[in-house]
Motif scaffolding. Structure first.
Motif, PDB file in Angstrom:
ATOM      1  N   THR A   1      40.202  41.043  29.278  1.00 52.02           N
ATOM      2  CA  THR A   1      39.237  40.396  30.149  1.00 52.02           C
ATOM      3  C   THR A   1      39.960  39.848  31.364  1.00 52.02           C
ATOM      4  OG1 THR A   1      37.837  39.777  28.282  1.00 52.02           O
ATOM      5  CG2 THR A   1      37.528  38.541  30.340  1.00 52.02           C
ATOM      6  N   ILE A   2      39.498  40.217  32.546  1.00 50.01           N
ATOM      7  CA  ILE A   2      40.048  39.705  33.798  1.00 50.01           C
ATOM      8  C   ILE A   2      38.968  38.866  34.464  1.00 50.01           C
ATOM      9  CG2 ILE A   2      41.038  40.300  36.047  1.00 50.01           C
ATOM     10  CD1 ILE A   2      42.803  41.073  33.620  1.00 50.01           C
ATOM     11  N   ARG A   3      39.340  37.715  34.937  1.00 42.14           N
ATOM     12  CA  ARG A   3      38.382  36.782  35.526  1.00 42.14           C
ATOM     13  C   ARG A   3      38.966  36.209  36.812  1.00 42.14           C
ATOM     14  NH1 ARG A   3      40.334  31.666  34.625  1.00 42.14           N
ATOM     15  NH2 ARG A   3      41.821  31.424  32.916  1.00 42.14           N
ATOM     16  N   ASP A   4      38.110  35.566  37.601  1.00 46.04           N
ATOM     17  CA  ASP A   4      38.573  34.834  38.773  1.00 46.04           C
ATOM     18  C   ASP A   4      39.305  33.582  38.302  1.00 46.04           C
ATOM     19  OD1 ASP A   4      37.476  36.250  41.186  1.00 46.04           O
ATOM     20  OD2 ASP A   4      35.608  35.964  40.068  1.00 46.04           O
TER      21      ASP A   4
ATOM     22  N   GLY B   1      49.169  46.059  28.803  1.00 43.78           N
ATOM     23  CA  GLY B   1      48.070  46.520  29.636  1.00 43.78           C
ATOM     24  C   GLY B   1      47.475  45.461  30.543  1.00 43.78           C
ATOM     25  N   LEU B   2      48.036  44.251  30.525  1.00 40.52           N
ATOM     26  CA  LEU B   2      47.459  43.160  31.309  1.00 40.52           C
ATOM     27  C   LEU B   2      47.636  43.371  32.809  1.00 40.52           C
ATOM     28  CD1 LEU B   2      48.725  40.157  29.148  1.00 40.52           C
ATOM     29  CD2 LEU B   2      46.397  41.051  29.257  1.00 40.52           C
ATOM     30  N   GLY B   3      48.829  43.816  33.218  1.00 38.65           N
ATOM     31  CA  GLY B   3      49.086  44.018  34.643  1.00 38.65           C
ATOM     32  C   GLY B   3      48.181  45.080  35.232  1.00 38.65           C
ATOM     33  N   GLY B   4      48.108  46.226  34.564  1.00 44.96           N
ATOM     34  CA  GLY B   4      47.243  47.300  35.043  1.00 44.96           C
ATOM     35  C   GLY B   4      45.791  46.873  35.089  1.00 44.96           C
ATOM     36  N   ALA B   5      45.356  46.118  34.083  1.00 43.71           N
ATOM     37  CA  ALA B   5      43.959  45.670  34.057  1.00 43.71           C
ATOM     38  C   ALA B   5      43.658  44.725  35.216  1.00 43.71           C
ATOM     39  CB  ALA B   5      43.654  44.994  32.724  1.00 43.71           C
ATOM     40  N   SER B   6      44.593  43.819  35.506  1.00 46.23           N
ATOM     41  CA  SER B   6      44.323  42.874  36.590  1.00 46.23           C
ATOM     42  C   SER B   6      44.346  43.571  37.950  1.00 46.23           C
ATOM     43  CB  SER B   6      45.312  41.697  36.556  1.00 46.23           C
ATOM     44  OG  SER B   6      46.638  42.133  36.728  1.00 46.23           O
TER      45      SER B   6
ATOM     46  N   ALA C   1      41.466  32.261  49.768  1.00 49.32           N
ATOM     47  CA  ALA C   1      40.414  32.916  50.553  1.00 49.32           C
ATOM     48  C   ALA C   1      40.128  34.330  50.076  1.00 49.32           C
ATOM     49  CB  ALA C   1      40.805  32.950  52.031  1.00 49.32           C
ATOM     50  N   GLY C   2      41.051  34.910  49.325  1.00 49.07           N
ATOM     51  CA  GLY C   2      40.865  36.274  48.842  1.00 49.07           C
ATOM     52  C   GLY C   2      40.441  36.296  47.388  1.00 49.07           C
ATOM     53  N   MET C   3      41.083  37.156  46.624  1.00 52.63           N
ATOM     54  CA  MET C   3      40.817  37.250  45.186  1.00 52.63           C
ATOM     55  C   MET C   3      42.042  36.741  44.441  1.00 52.63           C
ATOM     56  SD  MET C   3      39.189  41.073  44.694  1.00 52.63           S
ATOM     57  CE  MET C   3      40.296  42.007  45.750  1.00 52.63           C
ATOM     58  N   ARG C   4      41.812  35.854  43.487  1.00 55.28           N
ATOM     59  CA  ARG C   4      42.864  35.433  42.560  1.00 55.28           C
ATOM     60  C   ARG C   4      42.344  35.781  41.176  1.00 55.28           C
ATOM     61  NH1 ARG C   4      43.496  29.290  44.404  1.00 55.28           N
ATOM     62  NH2 ARG C   4      41.370  29.462  43.665  1.00 55.28           N
ATOM     63  N   LEU C   5      42.847  36.865  40.625  1.00 53.05           N
ATOM     64  CA  LEU C   5      42.357  37.374  39.342  1.00 53.05           C
ATOM     65  C   LEU C   5      43.409  37.142  38.265  1.00 53.05           C
ATOM     66  CD1 LEU C   5      40.935  40.762  40.670  1.00 53.05           C
ATOM     67  CD2 LEU C   5      39.728  38.584  40.388  1.00 53.05           C
ATOM     68  N   VAL C   6      42.957  36.695  37.102  1.00 59.78           N
ATOM     69  CA  VAL C   6      43.879  36.432  35.997  1.00 59.78           C
ATOM     70  C   VAL C   6      43.276  36.936  34.688  1.00 59.78           C
ATOM     71  CG1 VAL C   6      44.965  34.424  37.093  1.00 59.78           C
ATOM     72  CG2 VAL C   6      42.968  34.091  35.616  1.00 59.78           C
TER      73      VAL C   6
END
Length: 197
Positions: free
Chosen positions: A3-6, A134-139, A56-61
């Motif tokens: 799961t990737i979220r803001d 797989g976390l890096g690729g997913a984010s 101001a952009g996207m910060r996804l974690v």
């Protein structure tokens, strides 16, 4: 399933600490902070500052904030010097005597930005204890989906040659390599057209 979220404001400390661990041996960070102990102490401060400036952009974690990406929106890849002046105390706290090297590296990076509008993948990192899950690729893919929706390409540079293959698998194409003057690290610039697979 990943799961990737803001990222939320409350994620700042955890994300900064995770990125500090992820970048502890990065060639660019090693150039900015040649002393390993100083680097380990200052990287959480630096990534906390970047967490703020990239808002101001996207910060996804990932759900547990053990992976993340910071994306700057089109037209905002370059951070004006006044933005740093307004945050002078945090900048000095993060960089200390490394400020001239950080500025030299930043100027070299910005000199290689594409002329066209693009989404800038500024930071991508995974906690070393969670790599190869797989976390890096997913984010990165989560950010790329938003880039695709905008119809604009994505751009990045990396100072870690082994990352070039990872980014290529995500649709990025090398467009050049260059080094920071004065003995700085080598970088690979990569661009991904909107909708690339």
């Amino acid at each position: 399933m990943v799961t990737i979220r803001d990222a939320r404001p409350g994620d700042r400390a955890a994300v900064a600490a995770m990125l500090a661990r992820a970048f502890v041996d990065d060639p660019a960070m090693s150039y900015i902070f040649p002393d390993a102990a100083d680097r380990a102490r200052r990287l959480p401060r630096l990534f906390g500052l970047l967490f703020d400036t990239d808002a101001a952009g996207m910060r996804l974690v990932s759900q547990a904030a053990d992976a993340g990406t910071f994306w700057r929106p089109p037209g905002q890849a370059h951070v004006p010097i006044m933005a740093y002046v307004r945050r002078l105390i945090p900048v000095l706290h993060a960089l200390g005597g490394a400020l001239p090297r950080a500025m030299r590296l930043g100027e070299a990076i910005e000199a290689h930005f594409p002329k066209e509008p693009f989404w800038y993948l500024h930071i991508a990192g995974v906690d070393p204890a969670r790599q190869w899950c797989g976390l890096g690729g997913a984010s990165i893919r989560a950010g790329l989906a938003r880039c695709d929706a905008s119809g604009l390409p994505a751009y990045l540079e990396t100072a870690t040659e082994s990352n070039v293959g990872l980014y290529a698998r995500l649709g990025f194409v090398p467009i050049g390599d260059w080094s920071v003057a004065g003995g700085g690290p080598r970088f690979w610039s990569m661009r991904r057209p909107a909708g690339a697979r």
